[in-house]
Design a protein around this motif. Sequence first.
Motif, PDB file in Angstrom:
ATOM      1  N   UNK A  56       0.785  -1.236   0.000  1.00 59.17           N
ATOM      2  CA  UNK A  56       0.000   0.000   0.000  1.00 59.17           C
ATOM      3  C   UNK A  56       0.813   1.280   0.000  1.00 59.17           C
ATOM      4  N   UNK A  57       2.134   1.160   0.136  1.00 62.03           N
ATOM      5  CA  UNK A  57       2.970   2.354   0.213  1.00 62.03           C
ATOM      6  C   UNK A  57       3.321   2.697   1.648  1.00 62.03           C
ATOM      7  N   UNK A  58       4.437   3.380   1.814  1.00 59.94           N
ATOM      8  CA  UNK A  58       4.955   3.661   3.149  1.00 59.94           C
ATOM      9  C   UNK A  58       4.073   4.625   3.948  1.00 59.94           C
ATOM     10  N   UNK A  59       3.473   5.597   3.284  1.00 66.61           N
ATOM     11  CA  UNK A  59       2.661   6.574   4.022  1.00 66.61           C
ATOM     12  C   UNK A  59       1.471   5.880   4.685  1.00 66.61           C
ATOM     13  N   UNK A  60       0.744   5.079   3.916  1.00 65.97           N
ATOM     14  CA  UNK A  60      -0.398   4.361   4.487  1.00 65.97           C
ATOM     15  C   UNK A  60       0.045   3.379   5.563  1.00 65.97           C
ATOM     16  N   UNK A  61       1.166   2.684   5.313  1.00 73.10           N
ATOM     17  CA  UNK A  61       1.645   1.684   6.269  1.00 73.10           C
ATOM     18  C   UNK A  61       2.008   2.320   7.606  1.00 73.10           C
ATOM     19  N   UNK A  62       2.681   3.448   7.559  1.00 77.87           N
ATOM     20  CA  UNK A  62       3.070   4.135   8.803  1.00 77.87           C
ATOM     21  C   UNK A  62       1.825   4.671   9.514  1.00 77.87           C
ATOM     22  N   UNK A  63       0.873   5.176   8.738  1.00 78.92           N
ATOM     23  CA  UNK A  63      -0.376   5.655   9.338  1.00 78.92           C
ATOM     24  C   UNK A  63      -1.155   4.541  10.019  1.00 78.92           C
ATOM     25  N   UNK A 245      -7.334   1.518   9.713  1.00 78.09           N
ATOM     26  CA  UNK A 245      -7.406   2.955   9.407  1.00 78.09           C
ATOM     27  C   UNK A 245      -6.065   3.624   9.729  1.00 78.09           C
ATOM     28  N   UNK A 246      -5.721   4.654   8.978  1.00 74.77           N
ATOM     29  CA  UNK A 246      -4.524   5.427   9.315  1.00 74.77           C
ATOM     30  C   UNK A 246      -4.816   6.251  10.562  1.00 74.77           C
ATOM     31  N   UNK A 247      -3.783   6.645  11.248  1.00 69.04           N
ATOM     32  CA  UNK A 247      -3.949   7.379  12.498  1.00 69.04           C
ATOM     33  C   UNK A 247      -4.675   8.702  12.272  1.00 69.04           C
ATOM     34  N   UNK A 248      -4.401   9.352  11.132  1.00 70.43           N
ATOM     35  CA  UNK A 248      -5.050  10.632  10.878  1.00 70.43           C
ATOM     36  C   UNK A 248      -6.535  10.450  10.554  1.00 70.43           C
ATOM     37  N   UNK A 249      -6.881   9.388   9.829  1.00 70.98           N
ATOM     38  CA  UNK A 249      -8.298   9.109   9.560  1.00 70.98           C
ATOM     39  C   UNK A 249      -9.007   8.736  10.853  1.00 70.98           C
ATOM     40  N   UNK A 250      -8.370   7.891  11.651  1.00 79.16           N
ATOM     41  CA  UNK A 250      -8.981   7.405  12.882  1.00 79.16           C
ATOM     42  C   UNK A 250      -9.294   8.560  13.839  1.00 79.16           C
ATOM     43  N   UNK A 251      -8.319   9.438  14.044  1.00 79.19           N
ATOM     44  CA  UNK A 251      -8.517  10.556  14.976  1.00 79.19           C
ATOM     45  C   UNK A 251      -9.568  11.533  14.446  1.00 79.19           C
ATOM     46  N   UNK A 252      -9.488  11.867  13.160  1.00 78.60           N
ATOM     47  CA  UNK A 252     -10.456  12.791  12.582  1.00 78.60           C
ATOM     48  C   UNK A 252     -11.873  12.216  12.632  1.00 78.60           C
ATOM     49  N   UNK A 253     -12.019  10.946  12.327  1.00 83.13           N
ATOM     50  CA  UNK A 253     -13.335  10.299  12.364  1.00 83.13           C
ATOM     51  C   UNK A 253     -13.868  10.271  13.799  1.00 83.13           C
ATOM     52  N   UNK A 254     -12.990   9.994  14.761  1.00 86.92           N
ATOM     53  CA  UNK A 254     -13.403   9.980  16.152  1.00 86.92           C
ATOM     54  C   UNK A 254     -13.898  11.338  16.624  1.00 86.92           C
ATOM     55  N   UNK A 255     -13.168  12.382  16.255  1.00 88.33           N
ATOM     56  CA  UNK A 255     -13.572  13.749  16.645  1.00 88.33           C
ATOM     57  C   UNK A 255     -14.882  14.137  15.971  1.00 88.33           C
ATOM     58  N   UNK A 256     -15.030  13.773  14.717  1.00 89.57           N
ATOM     59  CA  UNK A 256     -16.187  14.192  13.915  1.00 89.57           C
ATOM     60  C   UNK A 256     -17.451  13.407  14.243  1.00 89.57           C
ATOM     61  N   UNK A 257     -17.307  12.108  14.516  1.00 89.40           N
ATOM     62  CA  UNK A 257     -18.490  11.250  14.666  1.00 89.40           C
ATOM     63  C   UNK A 257     -18.615  10.593  16.043  1.00 89.40           C
ATOM     64  N   UNK A 258     -17.544  10.617  16.820  1.00 91.13           N
ATOM     65  CA  UNK A 258     -17.591   9.949  18.122  1.00 91.13           C
ATOM     66  C   UNK A 258     -17.340   8.452  18.020  1.00 91.13           C
TER      67      UNK A 258
END
Length: 260
Positions: A56-63, A245-258
């Motif tokens: 998937x590429x390094x960016x997604x893997x690290x996320x 999920x990547x860390x940035x998606x996970x945190x943003x989704x948590x803040x936005x939707x709970x």
Amino acid sequence: MAASQSSPRPIVVVTGGGQHVWAMINAIADRVGPVSVVLETPESKKQLLIGRARRQGWISAIGQLGTMVLSRLGKRFLVSHAARLIAEEKLETEPRRDQEIIHVASANGPECLEAIQKLQPGVVLLNGCRLLSKDMLARMPCPVLNYHAGITPKYRGMNGGYWALASGDRENFGTTVHLVDPGVDTGAVLKQVRGQPKPGDTISSYALRQTAFSLDICVEAISDVLAGKLATFDPGLPSRQWYHPTIWFYVWTGIRTGIW
């Protein structure tokens, strides 16, 4: 508690371990018959990172690695929630003293195949282990099932329960028992069940919550196979493979939707 019925051939569970897995193993032992456990050594974080980066590429893997680390930390901070869940659902989440455990390096390795061929089970259930190769599957002496913490084929891959919630598809927060083929959770479906998360549940506890409402379908699927009954059905759903999920998606989704 004694098993309600004894199986003519052994039951084997191949797994990387975990509280939710032991809860399932103990329930199967109580309700179907003795279980032999083939316990693999989990892949290291380095191996996981390299494998995911290749796909998937390094960016997604690290996320994704960031979310995995956060989830593990979450388990430590949410121990009391997990303890309440286990107590409320009456889950037995540790191996019993008399449990037969065969340690192998990999579920997809020769030691695992040798152990299974020696046991000659009537059914093999995979739960939280490496993907088996086409050659490995061809050598299995019995049907091979997989317990998947998601509704297939719509939520194949990782974190099926989380992705259903994060996608606004709460009615498909559920699990599947399916036959194993060389694909990723693409085998024919045997059983499915839907449930609901409860207040305080997060990506760290979904696996336990899903196991709690999935014990019946695992017992039923294994009992059916041992009785020589294999009935599959088509859920009529689109097919998609999901990843952590990547860390940035996970945190943003948590803040936005709970949804955490």
